[in-house]
Design an enzyme around this catalytic site. Structure first.
Site, PDB file in Angstrom:
ATOM      1  N   ASP A   1      -2.334   1.793  -4.601  1.00  0.00           N
ATOM      2  CA  ASP A   1      -3.684   2.201  -4.056  1.00  0.00           C
ATOM      3  C   ASP A   1      -4.592   1.379  -4.226  1.00  0.00           C
ATOM      4  O   ASP A   1      -4.478   0.367  -5.092  1.00  0.00           O
ATOM      5  CB  ASP A   1      -4.026   3.667  -4.578  1.00  0.00           C
TER       6      ASP A   1
ATOM      7  N   HIS B   1       0.818  -1.037   0.216  1.00  0.00           N
ATOM      8  CA  HIS B   1      -0.036  -0.085   0.132  1.00  0.00           C
ATOM      9  C   HIS B   1       0.675   1.162  -0.056  1.00  0.00           C
ATOM     10  O   HIS B   1       0.306   2.287  -0.175  1.00  0.00           O
ATOM     11  CB  HIS B   1      -0.979  -0.121   1.039  1.00  0.00           C
TER      12      HIS B   1
END
Length: 470
Positions: A448, A444
């Site tokens: 995204d 992450h």
């Protein structure tokens, strides 16, 4: 001019190697490319060939020692230089030494394998974080070679290695061979001194435990000072078997912990209807088998779909380098494969230019190299994304740990027929379809949620539509 034998670069993620066994001794005359020493890395065990012909003037590295890439292991006197000074060197060995620094005829020739690009390695060297146990060398009368782990297990369990059949290269005995031999002893009702579960073996294992257990608290002071929780150390009891981590397992563990603590893992799952893909495989498998000589499985189909999706979403095909990401031109797809010695991830290089047949051929080639114990560190290096298929035995789905410095790994679930609801002629209907869960773990920091979900959706859609090209 002497020739230096150095620790080679055995792949972009390999930063060190351990000396397992010297195959020569000081004073031996060697030829170019003759195996000199056997080393072990977290990827593979291999032999280092001689960079030139001559006489072994000096062995610098000891067996069991772990050294970084580029470290000097030995010196070779070239064949031409060894003949002329051979006689005077014996008679006047101490005298010429003071004269050499003043003369300084020429700098030594350093022969080093061509380096490959290597990503930055964070969080301390393995030498500091992994405890090691010194073991004795194999008996001189035994012509076979043994790794330190095999020697340690044999010493702890009182096993005569000369009796253990070896399945490795050149009859080498692996850890799995020793475990199989001990299992057969237990099955056949072996004498107590050879049985793993005997009191003597357990006591001997406990007696040697301090070398392993003492190393565990040694790695804790920093955590303890910070008030971190320290789990209790289990003390072995009679009948327990202590199995020290192999070097490869230690480094894999270090990699996994590093990946989990540095990459914020996010997981997402897609339910994939493989009915069309299964039908596609059934229609082509016989012709494929005749043409290629091996079976067409679901794994190459999933690999092909993954590569297609990576081409459409290139930000999934990146590597993390410090505070930057590198968008990689080539798609080097790692395929996790199970072996007798644990999981390996060989890499299909430049997969973006391959058809389904090309991917299947390269996958089969890598599988055979593993089966024949011919896989090299280069075969395991350079991956930009990984696909994992744990098998068909009750594997619904799961999230794999990202292979650093990559940012994503795709894990296949079990292929199984299930009742699902689909629309038929405008009405809902319950039908039997071939289904699979496909799970994506992504970093992450770089990926995204929208990008991760779109990539997974596209991979699933290619599989559902059986959009393959031979």
């Amino acid at each position: 001019m002497s020739i230096d034998v150095t620790m080679p670069q055995m792949g972009e993620s390999v930063v060190e190697g351990t000396i397992l066994k010297w195959l020569i001794k000081e004073g031996d005359v060697v030829t170019e490319d003759q195996p000199l020493v056997e080393i072990s890395t977290d990827k593979v065990d291999t032999e280092i060939p001689s960079p030139g012909a001559g006489r072994i003037a000096k062995i610098v590295a000891r067996e069991g020692e772990t050294l970084p890439v580029g470290a000097k292991l030995a010196e070779i006197e070239p064949a031409g230089a060894a003949k002329a000074p051979a006689a005077p060197m014996r008679a006047e060995a101490p005298a010429p030494k003071p004269a050499e620094p003043g003369a300084q005829p020429k700098p030594p020739l350093s022969v080093v394998p061509k380096p490959q690009p290597q990503p930055a390695r964070a969080a301390g060297a393995v030498e500091e974080s992994v405890p090691r146990v010194q073991v004795s060398a194999a008996p001189a009368s035994d012509h076979r070679r043994y790794s330190p782990v095999v020697l340690k297990i044999a010493a702890e369990q009182n096993i005569d290695l000369a009796r253990v059949p070896g399945t490795g290269i050149g009859g080498r005995v692996s850890k799995r061979d020793v475990e199989k031999y001990m299992a057969n002893l237990r099955k056949d009702g072996a004498p107590a001194e050879h049985a793993v579960s005997s009191a003597g073996a357990a006591q001997a294992a406990v007696a040697q435990r301090p070398a392993v257990a003492a190393a565990q608290p040694a790695s804790r002071p920093a955590a303890a000072a910070a008030g971190a929780y320290n789990p209790p150390i289990y003390q072995p009891h009679e009948g327990d078997v202590i199995e020290p981590f192999t070097r490869r397992r230690k480094l894999i563990a270090e990699h996994m912990v590093y990946s989990k603590t540095h990459s914020p893992h996010v997981g997402t799952v897609a339910e994939v209807d493989l009915t069309r893909a299964t039908r596609f495989r059934a229609e082509h498998k016989d012709d494929f088998q005749r043409r290629e000589g091996f079976a067409l499985t679901m794994l190459p189909l999933a690999a092909y779909a993954t590569v297609r999706a990576l081409k459409e979403f290139p930000r999934m095909n990146v590597s993390v380098a410090g505070d930057s990401v590198i968008l990689r031109k080539q798609i080097n797809l790692g395929i996790a494969m199970d072996t007798d010695e644990g999981l390996l991830v060989p890499v299909i290089k430049a997969a973006e230019g391959m058809s389904l047949t090309g991917i299947a051929r390269e996958m089969e080639n890598l599988r055979r190299k593993i089966a024949e114990k011919k896989i090299t560190a280069d075969d395991l290096a350079g991956g930009s994304f990984t696909l994992s298929n744990p098998g068909r035995e009750g594997n619904l789905y799961g999230f794999a740990i990202i292979n650093q410095p990559q940012v994503g790994i795709l894990r296949m679930g079990e292929v199984k027929k299930r009742p699902v609801v689909i629309e038929v002629d405008g009405a809902d209907a319950i039908v039997i379809r071939t289904m699979m869960y496909l799970a994506l773990s992504y970093d992450h920091r770089v990926v995204d949620g929208v990008l991760g979900n779109r990539f997974l959706y596209r991979t699933a859609k290619i599989l559902e539509e059986a959009d393959f090209e031979f």
